[in-house]
Design a protein around this motif. Structure first.
Motif, PDB file in Angstrom:
ATOM      1  N   ASP A   1       0.868  -1.132   0.007  1.00  0.00           N
ATOM      2  CA  ASP A   1       0.088  -0.057   0.007  1.00  0.00           C
ATOM      3  C   ASP A   1       0.851   1.380   0.111  1.00  0.00           C
ATOM      4  OD1 ASP A   1       0.888  -0.349   2.548  1.00  0.00           O
ATOM      5  OD2 ASP A   1      -0.865   0.319   3.679  1.00  0.00           O
ATOM      6  N   ALA A   2       2.110   1.052  -0.518  1.00  0.00           N
ATOM      7  CA  ALA A   2       3.210   2.213  -0.609  1.00  0.00           C
ATOM      8  C   ALA A   2       2.564   3.590  -1.228  1.00  0.00           C
ATOM      9  CB  ALA A   2       4.514   1.965  -1.317  1.00  0.00           C
ATOM     10  N   GLU A   3       1.922   3.366  -2.286  1.00  0.00           N
ATOM     11  CA  GLU A   3       1.475   4.424  -3.072  1.00  0.00           C
ATOM     12  C   GLU A   3       0.327   4.946  -2.407  1.00  0.00           C
ATOM     13  OE1 GLU A   3       2.384   5.779  -6.567  1.00  0.00           O
ATOM     14  OE2 GLU A   3       3.961   4.814  -5.465  1.00  0.00           O
ATOM     15  N   GLN A   4      -0.614   4.239  -1.761  1.00  0.00           N
ATOM     16  CA  GLN A   4      -1.607   5.123  -1.079  1.00  0.00           C
ATOM     17  C   GLN A   4      -1.350   5.768   0.155  1.00  0.00           C
ATOM     18  OE1 GLN A   4      -1.820   1.587  -2.180  1.00  0.00           O
ATOM     19  NE2 GLN A   4      -2.940   2.387  -3.793  1.00  0.00           N
ATOM     20  N   ARG A   5      -0.054   5.641   0.748  1.00  0.00           N
ATOM     21  CA  ARG A   5       0.412   6.424   1.844  1.00  0.00           C
ATOM     22  C   ARG A   5       1.299   7.836   1.364  1.00  0.00           C
ATOM     23  NH1 ARG A   5       3.156   1.964   5.494  1.00  0.00           N
ATOM     24  NH2 ARG A   5       3.317   4.082   7.033  1.00  0.00           N
ATOM     25  N   VAL A   6       1.227   7.960   0.181  1.00  0.00           N
ATOM     26  CA  VAL A   6       2.049   9.017  -0.152  1.00  0.00           C
ATOM     27  C   VAL A   6       1.557  10.487   0.534  1.00  0.00           C
ATOM     28  CG1 VAL A   6       2.738  10.453  -2.200  1.00  0.00           C
ATOM     29  CG2 VAL A   6       3.114   7.927  -2.509  1.00  0.00           C
ATOM     30  N   GLU A   7       0.447  10.898   0.302  1.00  0.00           N
ATOM     31  CA  GLU A   7      -0.084  12.029   1.011  1.00  0.00           C
ATOM     32  C   GLU A   7       0.050  11.940   2.459  1.00  0.00           C
ATOM     33  OE1 GLU A   7      -0.676  14.583  -1.035  1.00  0.00           O
ATOM     34  OE2 GLU A   7      -0.076  13.354  -2.849  1.00  0.00           O
ATOM     35  N   GLU A   8      -0.158  10.997   2.997  1.00  0.00           N
ATOM     36  CA  GLU A   8      -0.195  10.921   4.403  1.00  0.00           C
ATOM     37  C   GLU A   8       1.240  11.179   4.855  1.00  0.00           C
ATOM     38  OE1 GLU A   8       0.639   7.251   7.426  1.00  0.00           O
ATOM     39  OE2 GLU A   8      -0.865   6.936   5.810  1.00  0.00           O
ATOM     40  N   LEU A   9       2.210  10.922   4.172  1.00  0.00           N
ATOM     41  CA  LEU A   9       3.641  10.990   4.517  1.00  0.00           C
ATOM     42  C   LEU A   9       4.290  12.381   3.977  1.00  0.00           C
ATOM     43  CD1 LEU A   9       4.780   7.386   3.930  1.00  0.00           C
ATOM     44  CD2 LEU A   9       4.489   8.558   6.381  1.00  0.00           C
ATOM     45  N   ARG A  10       3.696  12.840   3.015  1.00  0.00           N
ATOM     46  CA  ARG A  10       4.134  14.047   2.383  1.00  0.00           C
ATOM     47  C   ARG A  10       4.501  15.525   3.401  1.00  0.00           C
ATOM     48  NH1 ARG A  10       4.562  15.375  -2.848  1.00  0.00           N
ATOM     49  NH2 ARG A  10       3.144  13.620  -3.406  1.00  0.00           N
ATOM     50  N   ARG A  11       4.049  15.308   4.607  1.00  0.00           N
ATOM     51  CA  ARG A  11       4.096  16.495   5.483  1.00  0.00           C
ATOM     52  C   ARG A  11       5.488  16.258   6.232  1.00  0.00           C
ATOM     53  NH1 ARG A  11       1.827  15.032  10.718  1.00  0.00           N
ATOM     54  NH2 ARG A  11       0.983  12.914  10.611  1.00  0.00           N
ATOM     55  N   PHE A  12       6.192  15.092   6.151  1.00  0.00           N
ATOM     56  CA  PHE A  12       7.290  14.728   6.623  1.00  0.00           C
ATOM     57  C   PHE A  12       8.378  14.883   5.863  1.00  0.00           C
ATOM     58  CE2 PHE A  12       4.202  12.166   9.000  1.00  0.00           C
ATOM     59  CZ  PHE A  12       4.280  12.448  10.189  1.00  0.00           C
ATOM     60  N   SER A  13       8.413  15.215   4.371  1.00  0.00           N
ATOM     61  CA  SER A  13       8.927  15.283   3.322  1.00  0.00           C
ATOM     62  C   SER A  13      10.194  16.314   3.558  1.00  0.00           C
ATOM     63  CB  SER A  13       8.403  15.128   2.020  1.00  0.00           C
ATOM     64  OG  SER A  13       9.568  15.465   0.854  1.00  0.00           O
ATOM     65  N   LYS A  14      11.344  16.072   3.275  1.00  0.00           N
ATOM     66  CA  LYS A  14      12.474  17.065   3.394  1.00  0.00           C
ATOM     67  C   LYS A  14      12.275  18.278   2.037  1.00  0.00           C
ATOM     68  CE  LYS A  14      16.092  14.555   5.062  1.00  0.00           C
ATOM     69  NZ  LYS A  14      17.815  13.987   4.983  1.00  0.00           N
ATOM     70  N   ASP A  15      11.739  17.800   0.951  1.00  0.00           N
ATOM     71  CA  ASP A  15      11.309  18.731  -0.071  1.00  0.00           C
ATOM     72  C   ASP A  15       9.999  18.669  -0.460  1.00  0.00           C
ATOM     73  OD1 ASP A  15      11.452  19.789  -2.770  1.00  0.00           O
ATOM     74  OD2 ASP A  15      13.448  19.381  -3.147  1.00  0.00           O
ATOM     75  N   PRO A  16       9.260  19.880  -0.540  1.00  0.00           N
ATOM     76  CA  PRO A  16       7.945  19.963  -0.794  1.00  0.00           C
ATOM     77  C   PRO A  16       7.285  19.290  -2.162  1.00  0.00           C
ATOM     78  CG  PRO A  16       8.763  22.247  -0.756  1.00  0.00           C
ATOM     79  CD  PRO A  16       9.822  21.266  -0.347  1.00  0.00           C
ATOM     80  N   ASN A  17       8.420  19.442  -3.096  1.00  0.00           N
ATOM     81  CA  ASN A  17       8.228  19.213  -4.494  1.00  0.00           C
ATOM     82  C   ASN A  17       7.997  17.684  -4.760  1.00  0.00           C
ATOM     83  OD1 ASN A  17       8.225  21.771  -6.013  1.00  0.00           O
ATOM     84  ND2 ASN A  17      10.082  22.042  -4.932  1.00  0.00           N
TER      85      ASN A  17
END
Length: 499
Positions: free
Chosen positions: A366-382
């Motif tokens: 389910d990695a693709e389904q969790r992308v938006e959930e984890l985006r707030r922890f990303s080092k780069d917003p892009n």
């Protein structure tokens, strides 16, 4: 006799044409009061002195080793006499390499490496072996046979590159780094300083900046005004200056070059108009007026054919060599976690055409389904860039470390959807963020490796990655592809920019 102007008179003749503001950066007296009148010399000569001589020693050693290794292929060889004639040929060998500029490029370029030497070393060795054949035929004690000549050429080429790489690596570790002073400040200053510090293999150390006002907001300390360049150079042992075009006109540049020549400083320019041109700019002139020529906007058919042939040959060979490894990895993935062996993702290819990129699965189902959930922890917003991605499986983490998860992309290369070298293949959401001139990055097929892979991968910001891709496309050459492939292996081994 031409009369000289008095000390109080105002000369109307400029040292160079069009130098209206020469007084702002006038030549300086290099006699420093702290050295009792001695001419101040910067320390770069010491470093370059040793690098040049160590390279020459390495080249001479390579010649002697090659003569020794090729000896079994010769006929009626008397080894001591054979090596003696080789030793006598060393000065001619050094002169040949000097003629090819193989001892001068390190001083001219900041990022020069042994990989950049390959074409010139190949040419020099080819000519050198021919000259050695003539040398032994007419001056030596015997004649070289064909098998001996072939063995000599191959071993000489390999030994020269290995010893040059060793010399440069040792010099970077043992000799003091080249101290760089930035002249002028603009938006590119901090980017340049960061890139210098991110590559210790360059052996450079940005130590400060001088500006017209003496004030600076960059990450390196301000060391005064440009007018006081000599003071900064002497006090901080500067070896090279990097000049920004911002705030300086033609007269300033000419005066600055004159002063740097007096101070024995190496000079690099950072003119902004060249940012979009890249390294393939050719210097031309029309009766003394300098012109800069750039690559044609569209690759010729022969260039596209050569690139495609390289892709087919390289991907076929690598797939055959890696077949057992691919099988072992596939079995490990199946035993480690649930889900398919391969991960397929829609990416944007040449001219904006989508394709399915193939990789070994390194994440949970389910990695693709969790992308938006984890985006707030990303080092780069892009894009999603996590320090420790919780979606990675145990085998997947190992595959990512060694970059083995990308091996199936060789199939994409064989199919023509990707290339061995090219721009980074982006997902649709990332591709939509790119517009204007940067869309030119899609004029070539995306690659498994490229400038972004060699220079830092995930440590490179999104905007910078886009620019690197654009410069790759606009400066493409077959040698640039080969060079990037060769530079990919050390980047992978050192895990440069890997998570």
């Amino acid at each position: 006799m031409t009369p000289q102007p008095s000390a109080t008179s105002k000369s109307t003749t400029a040292p160079f044409p069009h130098t209206r503001r020469w007084h702002r950066l006038r030549p300086v007296d290099l006699r420093d009061e702290r050295t009792d009148g001695a001419v101040v010399a910067t320390s770069y000569g010491h470093r370059d002195f040793w690098v040049r001589r160590l390279l020459a020693l390495g080249d001479a050693t390579a010649l002697m080793l090659a003569l020794l290794l090729s000896q079994p292929f010769g006929k009626d060889v008397h080894l001591p006499m054979h090596l003696l004639w080789g030793l006598l040929a060393v000065p001619l060998w050094i002169v040949l390499f000097k003629a090819y500029g193989l001892y001068d490029r390190d001083a001219k370029r900041v990022s020069h490496s042994t990989v950049d030497d390959i074409p010139w070393v190949f040419h020099a060795v080819l000519l050198g072996v021919l000259l050695l054949w003539v040398y032994y035929k007419f001056l030596g004690s015997r004649q070289l046979v064909l098998a001996e000549i072939a063995a000599l050429g191959i071993s000489l080429f390999a030994a020269t590159l290995v010893l040059r790489f060793t010399v440069r690596s040792a010099s970077t570790r043992l000799l003091r780094g080249e101290r760089v002073l930035v002249v002028g400040e603009d938006a590119m200053t901090d980017v340049l300083v960061r890139k210098m510090r991110a590559h210790p293999e360059y052996g450079i150390d940005p130590i400060g900046i001088v500006t017209p006002s003496g004030q600076a907001t960059s990450s390196v300390p301000a060391l005064g005004r440009i007018d006081n360049l000599r003071t900064a150079v002497v006090e901080h042992g500067v070896d090279r200056i990097v000049v920004s075009a911002d705030g300086l006109d033609e007269a300033d540049h000419l005066a600055l070059l004159y002063r740097c020549r007096e101070l024995s400083l190496k000079v690099s320019f950072l003119p902004h108009v060249f940012d979009a041109m890249g390294p393939s700019v050719a210097i031309d002139d029309v009766e003394g007026i300098t012109l800069l020529g750039i690559n044609p906007p569209v690759l010729s058919r022969s260039s596209r054919l050569m690139k495609r042939l390289l892709d087919i040959a390289g991907s076929t060979l690598l797939l055959l060599i890696c077949a057992p490894v691919l099988g072992v990895i596939a079995l490990a993935i199946k035993l480690d976690s649930r889900g398919p062996v391969f991960f397929r993702q829609r990416r944007i290819g040449k001219d904006g055409r989508p394709f399915l990129l193939l990789k070994f699965r390194t994440m949970c189902e389910d990695a693709e389904q969790r992308v938006e959930e984890l985006r707030r922890f990303s080092k780069d917003p892009n894009w999603l860039h996590l320090e420790n991605d919780p979606r990675l499986t145990r085998i997947g983490r190992l595959l990512r470390i060694a970059s083995l998860d990308e091996l199936p992309q060789l199939w994409n290369v064989l199919r023509g959807e990707m290339s061995l070298v090219g721009p980074r293949p982006l997902v649709e959401a990332e591709d939509k963020r790119i517009g204007g001139w940067a869309r030119g990055r899609l004029q070539l097929t995306p690659g498994i490796t490229g400038s972004w892979q060699v220079l830092g991968r995930t440590t490179i910001p999104f905007e910078e990655m886009v620019k690197l891709d654009y410069l790759y496309v606009t400066n493409w050459s077959l040698w640039s592809d080969v060079r990037l492939i060769l530079r990919t292996f050390p980047a992978l081994m050192t895990r440069r920019g890997a998570n």
